[in-house]
Design an enzyme around this catalytic site. Structure first.
Site, PDB file in Angstrom:
ATOM      1  N   LYS A  35       0.865  -1.185   0.000  1.00  0.00           N
ATOM      2  CA  LYS A  35       0.000   0.000   0.000  1.00  0.00           C
ATOM      3  C   LYS A  35       0.897   1.228   0.000  1.00  0.00           C
ATOM      4  CE  LYS A  35      -1.537   2.966   2.640  1.00  0.00           C
ATOM      5  NZ  LYS A  35      -1.440   4.124   1.734  1.00  0.00           N
TER       6      LYS A  35
ATOM      7  N   GLY B 209       7.323   5.605   7.621  1.00  0.00           N
ATOM      8  CA  GLY B 209       6.536   6.838   7.602  1.00  0.00           C
ATOM      9  C   GLY B 209       6.762   7.629   8.869  1.00  0.00           C
ATOM     10  N   SER B 210       5.759   8.376   9.264  1.00  0.00           N
ATOM     11  CA  SER B 210       5.925   9.261  10.422  1.00  0.00           C
ATOM     12  C   SER B 210       5.909   8.463  11.730  1.00  0.00           C
ATOM     13  CB  SER B 210       4.809  10.298  10.444  1.00  0.00           C
ATOM     14  OG  SER B 210       3.568   9.644  10.620  1.00  0.00           O
TER      15      SER B 210
ATOM     16  N   GLY C 291       3.550   5.400  12.851  1.00  0.00           N
ATOM     17  CA  GLY C 291       4.300   4.185  13.211  1.00  0.00           C
ATOM     18  C   GLY C 291       3.928   3.678  14.593  1.00  0.00           C
TER      19      GLY C 291
ATOM     20  N   GLU D  95      10.014   1.910  10.489  1.00  0.00           N
ATOM     21  CA  GLU D  95      11.122   2.777  10.111  1.00  0.00           C
ATOM     22  C   GLU D  95      10.557   4.191  10.080  1.00  0.00           C
ATOM     23  OE1 GLU D  95      14.299   1.928   9.701  1.00  0.00           O
ATOM     24  OE2 GLU D  95      14.414   4.111   9.572  1.00  0.00           O
TER      25      GLU D  95
ATOM     26  N   CYS E  96      14.258  11.032   5.533  1.00  0.00           N
ATOM     27  CA  CYS E  96      14.343  10.739   6.975  1.00  0.00           C
ATOM     28  C   CYS E  96      15.776  10.914   7.456  1.00  0.00           C
ATOM     29  CB  CYS E  96      13.797   9.362   7.286  1.00  0.00           C
ATOM     30  SG  CYS E  96      14.365   8.116   6.173  1.00  0.00           S
TER      31      CYS E  96
ATOM     32  N   GLU F 230      11.077  16.706  13.912  1.00  0.00           N
ATOM     33  CA  GLU F 230      11.328  16.478  12.485  1.00  0.00           C
ATOM     34  C   GLU F 230      10.457  17.431  11.670  1.00  0.00           C
ATOM     35  OE1 GLU F 230       9.954  12.757  10.609  1.00  0.00           O
ATOM     36  OE2 GLU F 230      11.943  12.611   9.705  1.00  0.00           O
TER      37      GLU F 230
HETATM   38  O1  TXE Z   1       3.334   9.863   6.642  1.00  0.00           O
HETATM   39  P1  TXE Z   1       2.339   8.862   7.285  1.00  0.00           P
HETATM   40  P2  TXE Z   1       3.046  10.901   5.473  1.00  0.00           P
HETATM   41  C1  TXE Z   1       7.065  12.004   8.104  1.00  0.00           C
HETATM   42  C2  TXE Z   1       7.276  13.441   7.815  1.00  0.00           C
HETATM   43  C3  TXE Z   1       5.993  13.870   7.203  1.00  0.00           C
HETATM   44  C4  TXE Z   1       4.997  12.986   7.877  1.00  0.00           C
HETATM   45  C5  TXE Z   1       3.762  12.752   7.097  1.00  0.00           C
HETATM   46  O2  TXE Z   1       7.512  14.104   9.019  1.00  0.00           O
HETATM   47  O3  TXE Z   1       5.695  15.194   7.457  1.00  0.00           O
HETATM   48  O4  TXE Z   1       5.695  11.792   8.096  1.00  0.00           O
HETATM   49  O5  TXE Z   1       4.023  12.015   5.898  1.00  0.00           O
HETATM   50  C6  TXE Z   1       0.033   5.129   5.731  1.00  0.00           C
HETATM   51  N1  TXE Z   1      -2.305   2.792   9.663  1.00  0.00           N
HETATM   52  N2  TXE Z   1       7.663  11.123   7.155  1.00  0.00           N
HETATM   53  O6  TXE Z   1       1.696  11.489   5.485  1.00  0.00           O
HETATM   54  O7  TXE Z   1       1.060   9.544   7.538  1.00  0.00           O
HETATM   55  C7  TXE Z   1      -0.011   6.239   4.695  1.00  0.00           C
HETATM   56  O8  TXE Z   1      -1.136   6.099   3.845  1.00  0.00           O
HETATM   57  C8  TXE Z   1      -1.573   2.259   8.662  1.00  0.00           C
HETATM   58  C9  TXE Z   1       8.879  10.519   7.578  1.00  0.00           C
HETATM   59  O9  TXE Z   1       3.400  10.200   4.219  1.00  0.00           O
HETATM   60  O10 TXE Z   1       3.054   8.209   8.389  1.00  0.00           O
HETATM   61  C10 TXE Z   1       1.309   6.030   3.980  1.00  0.00           C
HETATM   62  O11 TXE Z   1       1.203   4.958   3.051  1.00  0.00           O
HETATM   63  N3  TXE Z   1      -1.019   3.012   7.686  1.00  0.00           N
HETATM   64  C11 TXE Z   1       9.208   9.326   6.788  1.00  0.00           C
HETATM   65  C12 TXE Z   1       2.226   5.639   5.118  1.00  0.00           C
HETATM   66  O12 TXE Z   1       1.383   5.111   6.147  1.00  0.00           O
HETATM   67  C13 TXE Z   1      -1.209   4.341   7.720  1.00  0.00           C
HETATM   68  C14 TXE Z   1       8.930   9.399   5.331  1.00  0.00           C
HETATM   69  C15 TXE Z   1       3.027   6.808   5.701  1.00  0.00           C
HETATM   70  O13 TXE Z   1       2.095   7.805   6.097  1.00  0.00           O
HETATM   71  C16 TXE Z   1      -1.955   4.947   8.750  1.00  0.00           C
HETATM   72  C17 TXE Z   1       7.687  10.063   5.041  1.00  0.00           C
HETATM   73  C18 TXE Z   1      -2.507   4.114   9.757  1.00  0.00           C
HETATM   74  N4  TXE Z   1      -3.201   4.605  10.790  1.00  0.00           N
HETATM   75  C19 TXE Z   1       7.113  10.890   5.960  1.00  0.00           C
HETATM   76  N5  TXE Z   1      -1.962   6.283   8.543  1.00  0.00           N
HETATM   77  C20 TXE Z   1      10.635   8.886   7.007  1.00  0.00           C
HETATM   78  N6  TXE Z   1      11.189   9.182   8.172  1.00  0.00           N
HETATM   79  O14 TXE Z   1      11.211   8.262   6.144  1.00  0.00           O
HETATM   80  C21 TXE Z   1      -1.239   6.516   7.428  1.00  0.00           C
HETATM   81  N7  TXE Z   1      -0.792   5.340   6.915  1.00  0.00           N
END
Ligand code: TXE
Length: 508
Positions: free
Chosen positions: A184, A237-238, A242, A259, A293, A394
């Site tokens: 996804k 992701g965030s 996470g 991660e 990140c 961050e």
């Molecule tokens: O991240 P999200 P986003 C951080 C960065 C950014 C923030 C938001 O600070 O401003 O995250 O980015 C899915 N259950 N990073 O919106 O929301 C979502 O659909 C399961 C740091 O992209 O964490 C996407 O596929 N899944 C990071 C993925 O999770 C869920 C890199 C990431 O989304 C979910 C990118 C849930 N409850 C952003 N909610 C890094 N450090 O590498 C969302 N998702």
């Protein structure tokens, strides 16, 4: 956004990939748009997966698992090698498509596709290894070994900043180990996920082994995480999301790798090659518009070189060419979307007003002329202190904070003053400082005389503290997420032998 810049004819609606078919197209009628963050152009339209789609994908992946786990690992590796060749051939169109949906400059999106190529190459080779261990038994006429077994069906949830590289870090080792997967991707970068899936399908990944579902995290991400038919969730992701994913998985005993964020720092000591440190800082802080990140969001600089370094850094940041990443002269593209830009701007206000940091350059939304319909932001540099919000949280944008220190020890202390521990870097000529920094930096990745970004695919990637939950991606270490260790004992003595008892001659 100006209406005239939007395309008049609506692009075709793409579909999920379930059980080897690009078939399901939004039976509920819900779809979302994929737009170019540099100019707002509509690029593609995707369906939002329904619960039915999730059920179908899980059922297909479960069914295929029985077959795929028995395919010889070398054969699985050969399919990855074929996929690698397709990715290599299509690097240019895939990179263009990625720049359009994500915004980063072409040289970086080429690098993103290349990372998928390298990852496929690495894990294809692992198809002839996937080593277990043999070890002597403590008993006579007994053989002992450990082998890797696949985990099952894996849900892979990925962000938008490395639209092909991060999915490839998860899909490729997962498949090599004999798992089946449901990817996804982020809704901001669906085209790149589709391209990766197409390459794998064409390379011969059998039906049901790899499935792709689009949709929001709040719906599809949660459904996958909670689904009893999913054995493992691998998430990038965030930290906020996470922690929710980890909480759910912990509650239902699901294997889970997380991660997440970083607040990475580069140390510049008084004996550093300053021009090298400057190049590293610019690339680390403003590459990918700071949306990595591993981005350098803190620069810890020795007081003896602080003035010279900061003046040069500001001058160079002001001369960075910001614009559409397809233009080869451009060095920094837009942010991914309006919400991300608003978040970055909000942090800048906090830095100026609440933290009391000194804004050295930038701090503005760029919205005039060519920038009008995109999400551009000026490269921004603050001078601040370690306790400030902008030095702790961050930001995920082109913002970095200079922090002045008096000594090496203070520099390490400041670097470690973070809830995160992903990447850290030091510029110095002193071998003693180098060795101490390697020992004392609380980071999963440590660079010496190189910026905080630039991980290679055959080394473990991940961090300590709140960056992750103890797993590593990439390299041989990723195999530990996507496989279970199985200990095997073969007794050929023809009698009952009792470990720990018979070896020590005692009777229980
Ligand atoms: O991240 P999200 P986003 C951080 C960065 C950014 C923030 C938001 O600070 O401003 O995250 O980015 C899915 N259950 N990073 O919106 O929301 C979502 O659909 C399961 C740091 O992209 O964490 C996407 O596929 N899944 C990071 C993925 O999770 C869920 C890199 C990431 O989304 C979910 C990118 C849930 N409850 C952003 N909610 C890094 N450090 O590498 C969302 N998702």
């Amino acid at each position: 956004m100006k209406k005239s810049l939007l395309q008049s004819s609506r692009p075709k609606l793409h579909s999920h990939f379930i059980n080897g078919r690009w078939g399901q197209t939004a039976p509920n009628g819900k779809s979302f748009e994929n737009r170019d963050p540099a100019n707002g152009q509509l690029l593609s339209v995707y369906p939002e997966a329904t619960r039915r789609d999730v059920e179908d994908a899980v059922a297909a992946a479960r069914k295929a698992f029985g077959m795929w786990r028995q395919v010889p690992v070398a054969k699985r590796g050969e399919i990855l090698l074929k996929a690698m060749r397709f990715l290599e051939e299509r690097k240019e169109p895939y990179a263009h498509a990625m720049t359009r949906e994500m915004g980063k400059v072409l040289s970086e999106t080429r690098g993103d596709v290349q990372e998928a190529v390298d990852t496929a190459f690495y894990y294809a080779g692992e198809g002839r290894r996937l080593f277990g261990q043999t070890t002597p038994s403590e008993l006579t006429d007994k053989f002992a070994m450990s082998v890797r077994a696949p985990v099952g069906v894996c849900a892979l949830i990925t962000p938008w900043n490395f639209p092909m590289a991060i999915p490839s870090w998860k899909i490729l080792p997962a498949l090599l180990c004999g798992n089946t997967v449901i990817l996804k991707p982020s809704s901001f970068t669906p085209d790149s996920a589709r391209h990766l899936a197409e390459a794998l399908q064409e390379a011969g990944v059998p039906d049901g082994v790899m499935n792709l579902l689009y949709g929001s995290g709040a719906a599809v991400g949660i459904w996958l995480t909670e689904h009893p038919g999913i054995d493992l969730v691998s998430f990038t992701g965030s930290s906020l999301t996470g922690s929710k994913v980890g909480e759910t998985c912990g509650r239902i005993f699901k294997k889970c790798s997380l991660e997440m964020g970083g607040k990475n720092a580069q140390i510049v000591m008084d004996d550093a090659d300053l021009s090298l440190a400057l190049e590293g800082a610019l690339w680390g802080a403003f590459g990918t518009t700071g949306q990595r990140c591993t981005a350098t969001s803190r620069l810890i600089v020795h007081e003896r070189v602080f003035k010279e370094f900061s003046e040069h850094l500001v001058a160079r940041a002001e001369s960075l060419r910001v614009g559409n990443g397809l233009d080869p002269k451009v060095q920094m593209g837009p942010l991914i979307n309006d919400a991300q830009r608003a978040k970055v701007h909000q942090y800048v206000q906090v830095g100026k007003n609440k933290d009391g940091a000194t804004l050295l350059t930038g701090g503005q939304i760029l919205c005039k002329g060519d920038f009008e319909n995109g999400f551009f932001y000026a490269p921004t540099i603050f001078h601040g202190d370690t306790g400030m919000t902008i030095a702790q949280e961050e930001i995920f944008g082109p913002v970095t904070v200079l922090i002045r220190v008096k000594s090496f020890d203070e520099a390490i202390q400041v670097l470690n003053d973070s809830v995160y521990g992903l990447s850290g870097s030091i510029y110095t000529q002193d071998v003693n400082r180098v060795m101490r920094a390697i020992r004392d930096m609380q980071t999963g990745i440590t660079y010496v005389n190189a910026p905080t970004i630039g991980a290679e695919v055959h080394l473990p990637f991940g961090g300590v503290k709140r960056t992750g939950n103890g797993h590593r991606e990439a390299g041989a270490q990723a195999l530990d997420i996507f496989s279970e260790w199985k200990a095997v004992y073969i007794d050929y003595s023809g009698k009952l032998q009792r470990a720990q008892i018979d070896t020590h001659g005692s009777e229980a």
